[in-house]
Design an enzyme around this catalytic site. Structure first.
Site, PDB file in Angstrom:
ATOM      1  N   SER A   1      46.316 -61.020  60.965  1.00 39.18           N
ATOM      2  CA  SER A   1      45.144 -61.566  61.643  1.00 39.18           C
ATOM      3  C   SER A   1      44.280 -60.449  62.222  1.00 39.18           C
ATOM      4  O   SER A   1      43.817 -59.582  61.487  1.00 39.18           O
ATOM      5  CB  SER A   1      45.572 -62.564  62.707  1.00 39.18           C
ATOM      6  OG  SER A   1      44.456 -63.242  63.230  1.00 39.18           O
TER       7      SER A   1
ATOM      8  N   ASP B   1      37.216 -62.626  61.409  1.00 40.03           N
ATOM      9  CA  ASP B   1      38.324 -61.675  61.527  1.00 40.03           C
ATOM     10  C   ASP B   1      38.846 -61.319  60.130  1.00 40.03           C
ATOM     11  O   ASP B   1      38.405 -61.896  59.129  1.00 40.03           O
ATOM     12  CB  ASP B   1      39.419 -62.223  62.455  1.00 40.03           C
ATOM     13  CG  ASP B   1      40.108 -63.455  61.908  1.00 40.03           C
ATOM     14  OD1 ASP B   1      39.562 -64.109  60.992  1.00 40.03           O
ATOM     15  OD2 ASP B   1      41.206 -63.791  62.396  1.00 40.03           O
TER      16      ASP B   1
ATOM     17  N   ASP C   1      41.359 -61.945  58.171  1.00 36.92           N
ATOM     18  CA  ASP C   1      41.820 -62.947  57.203  1.00 36.92           C
ATOM     19  C   ASP C   1      40.933 -64.189  57.194  1.00 36.92           C
ATOM     20  O   ASP C   1      41.258 -65.183  56.561  1.00 36.92           O
ATOM     21  CB  ASP C   1      43.293 -63.312  57.420  1.00 36.92           C
ATOM     22  CG  ASP C   1      43.547 -64.030  58.738  1.00 36.92           C
ATOM     23  OD1 ASP C   1      42.886 -63.681  59.731  1.00 36.92           O
ATOM     24  OD2 ASP C   1      44.422 -64.924  58.787  1.00 36.92           O
TER      25      ASP C   1
ATOM     26  N   ASP D   1      40.048 -66.620  59.230  1.00 34.37           N
ATOM     27  CA  ASP D   1      40.357 -67.953  59.738  1.00 34.37           C
ATOM     28  C   ASP D   1      39.684 -68.206  61.094  1.00 34.37           C
ATOM     29  O   ASP D   1      39.642 -69.332  61.570  1.00 34.37           O
ATOM     30  CB  ASP D   1      41.869 -68.224  59.804  1.00 34.37           C
ATOM     31  CG  ASP D   1      42.632 -67.286  60.722  1.00 34.37           C
ATOM     32  OD1 ASP D   1      42.028 -66.333  61.263  1.00 34.37           O
ATOM     33  OD2 ASP D   1      43.848 -67.494  60.896  1.00 34.37           O
TER      34      ASP D   1
END
Length: 577
Positions: free
Chosen positions: A150, A303, A305, A307
């Site tokens: 993340s 961010d 990734d 999400d």
């Protein structure tokens, strides 16, 4: 060199076991340097496979992210899947983000699954986490794995495991997976020999299907058509958002997108930021400069990734201001319910979801629109679980959590910054089309429903003693509940660990219908809420503070907002006294 016997024993196992020479050389060099601190940190325990998977610093050792800890996790997950679905052809999907070694770890994960006779759908190039959730659902997989840490610093990587509904594992399956991973006693039990025929490459076809299905969710295409040249600045912060966010915005009908070029190339070193976290103003520095240069309507940043999304809008003084997760989430729900209402689509079958530490402003909006709302524990997996439970019975409009994660529609079972970016842009077009702006829509919402202000206060308590201090703090709060906070009487204590809500004036207790979680909520007579929650991933105790007051008109916003800020300080001072 003084090391605990158990740590020394694990080091010897790695030096003498079936590990590659490069790994052994890295460990031996630390032994030769007598680097006790580094060796202890790398070997004092095995990196724990938790309810969300793995996350840690990359390097050699049992407490590090590497080929062997990734392999062990995948073997454990394989064992769980083969036991849960006996006699079935088990399928999984695998994706990775832009972090250093994510592609390598994704390959290792595919190798181990394939060696266990499991069919793998594999994204060879980086993709966002939500698309992995979509792939699990689209291909009828029993599980999925996303290689990501993340928004952690560049030294970290991780492994997020998903179930058959495309959501992260919840009880009891999360524990069953953890048990299978913990059972693996030796690296020799891990099957690393790749079976090529069990691996199928996926990518662009699925991208287009995903974008098409997102576009079908659009509620206000006519507003976009009129405001298609809305000036949008977007930064993927060196992450995976670059693969789909521009395409999603284009497919929704937006024609005036400016990329932050310096942050558009995927790079696991995240060279332009301290932390690749859209919650941090520093991470949006370049995007905000670009927005000022072109006089943008909206700033979006995702961010690594993709999400979670952070946004900035222009206030009435012409300055760009960052909105926090509660503000963006409330705006999205208010927009969606308003737009659905205008189209005559609200018929009582719809619902929205938030977590218990996310602003209650969302509840107030849902009540006013006669839309069912649900609260879940912290963690998007609980929102995903509820969507799956209600699938076919009710229609999920949208939901989210204060930590910048939102979802619109039922395509995936995780927070989704691709969908969120498209809808935040659509929402901006909707209000601009009415002669307003996103900032004025925020103020109008506060005038209508009340001004809500939230802050997260974190106390860091490192090491073993820190963990004990945090535990002691929670026990004190449980057993000696404060009588007043911020000058208001505490009327209710919600204890999610014990599953009990207590009315402090009458002593009456009622059951809380939630899974057990170490969270305490103090609710005062004037509607202030403080939620105390030890972090599951960091040596911290987090206090989620929420206060509110009526807002008579927009011109009073700054003064009222400052007063609520002072109230939060008073609440925290009383709690820490």
């Amino acid at each position: 060199m003084q090391l605990e016997p158990s740590t020394l024993n694990t080091i010897k196992q790695w030096l003498n076991g079936n590990y590659d020479q490069e790994t052994k050389a890295e460990i031996q060099s630390l032994v030769d340097k007598e680097a006790a601190t580094e060796l202890t940190d790398a070997f004092y325990r095995s990196l724990e496979f938790g309810t969300g998977g793995l996350r840690g610093i990359m390097g050699a050792g049992s407490n590090r992210i590497n080929k062997y800890t990734i392999g062990t996790a995948t073997q454990g997950l394989s064992n769980y899947l083969l036991k849960k679905y006996p006699g079935e052809k088990v399928k999984v999907a695998i994706a990775h983000d832009s972090r250093n070694n994510s592609d390598y770890f994704a390959k290792i994960t595919a190798d181990v699954f394939s060696a266990n006779g499991i069919q793998v759908y594999f994204f060879p190039a980086l993709r966002p986490t939500p698309e992995l959730s979509f792939a699990v659902r689209e291909y009828g997989c029993k599980s999925g794995v996303m290689l990501t840490a993340s928004h952690n610093p560049k030294e970290y990587n991780g492994y997020k495991a998903y179930g058959a509904d495309g959501g992260q594992f919840t009880s009891p399956d999360d524990q069953l997976v953890m048990d299978e991973v913990a059972k693996i006693a030796s690296i020799d039990e891990v099957k690393f020999e790749r079976i090529e025929s069990n691996i199928q490459i996926i990518g662009e076809d699925l991208d287009q299907l995903y974008l098409d299905k997102i576009t079908e969710l659009s509620v206000s295409p006519e507003a976009i058509a009129r405001q298609k040249d809305l000036k949008i600045v977007y930064s993927p912060i060196h992450g995976t958002g670059i693969t789909l966010v521009p395409g999603a915005l284009k497919q929704f009908g937006f024609t005036n997108l400016t990329l932050v070029e310096e942050q558009s190339t995927p790079d696991g070193n995240f060279p332009t930021v301290v932390y690749p976290n859209p919650e941090e103003k520093e991470a949006l520095t370049l995007a905000l400069k670009k927005a000022q240069d072109i006089d943008a309507d909206l700033v979006l940043a995702t961010d690594p990734d993709a999400d979670r999304v952070g946004i900035a809008v222009k206030n009435n003084d012409g300055e760009f201001v960052l909105l926090n997760g509660n503000q963006t989430g409330s705006l999205l729900i208010n927009y969606l319910l308003t737009a659905w209402e205008e189209k005559g689509k609200l018929d009582g079958d719809q619902y929205i979801v938030k977590t218990i530490v996310t602003t209650n402003l969302i509840e107030e909006i849902a009540k006013a629109k006669n839309v069912t709302y649900y609260n879940t524990l912290t963690g998007f997996k609980f929102i995903g679980q509820l969507i799956t439970e209600l699938q076919g019975k009710k229609t999920f409009i949208g939901g989210g959590e204060e930590s910048y994660g939102y979802l619109i529609g039922e395509l995936v079972r995780d927070k989704d910054a691709i969908i969120s970016c498209a809808f935040i842009a659509e929402m901006t077009a909707f209000y601009k089309d009415k002669g307003s702006s996103l900032y004025n829509a925020l103020l109008d919402m506060y005038v209508e429903y009340g001004l809500y202000k939230e802050e997260l206060v974190s106390l860091t308590k490192k090491g073993k003693t820190g963990a004990e201090e945090i535990k002691a703090m929670m026990e004190t709060f449980r057993n000696n509940t404060p009588q007043t906070l911020g000058g208001a009487k505490v009327k209710t204590l919600k204890d999610y660990e014990l599953g009990v809500e207590t009315d402090l004036s009458s002593g009456e207790k009622t059951k809380l219908d939630f899974p057990k979680s170490d969270v305490l909520q103090f609710i005062t007579e004037d509607g202030s809420i403080i939620s105390a929650r030890p972090s599951g991933t960091e040596p911290k105790i987090k206090f989620y503070c929420s206060v509110n007051a009526p807002l008579a008109d927009k011109t009073q916003f700054k003064a009222a907002d400052a007063a609520l800020g002072d109230k939060i300080k008073a609440l925290m001072a009383d709690l820490q006294a």
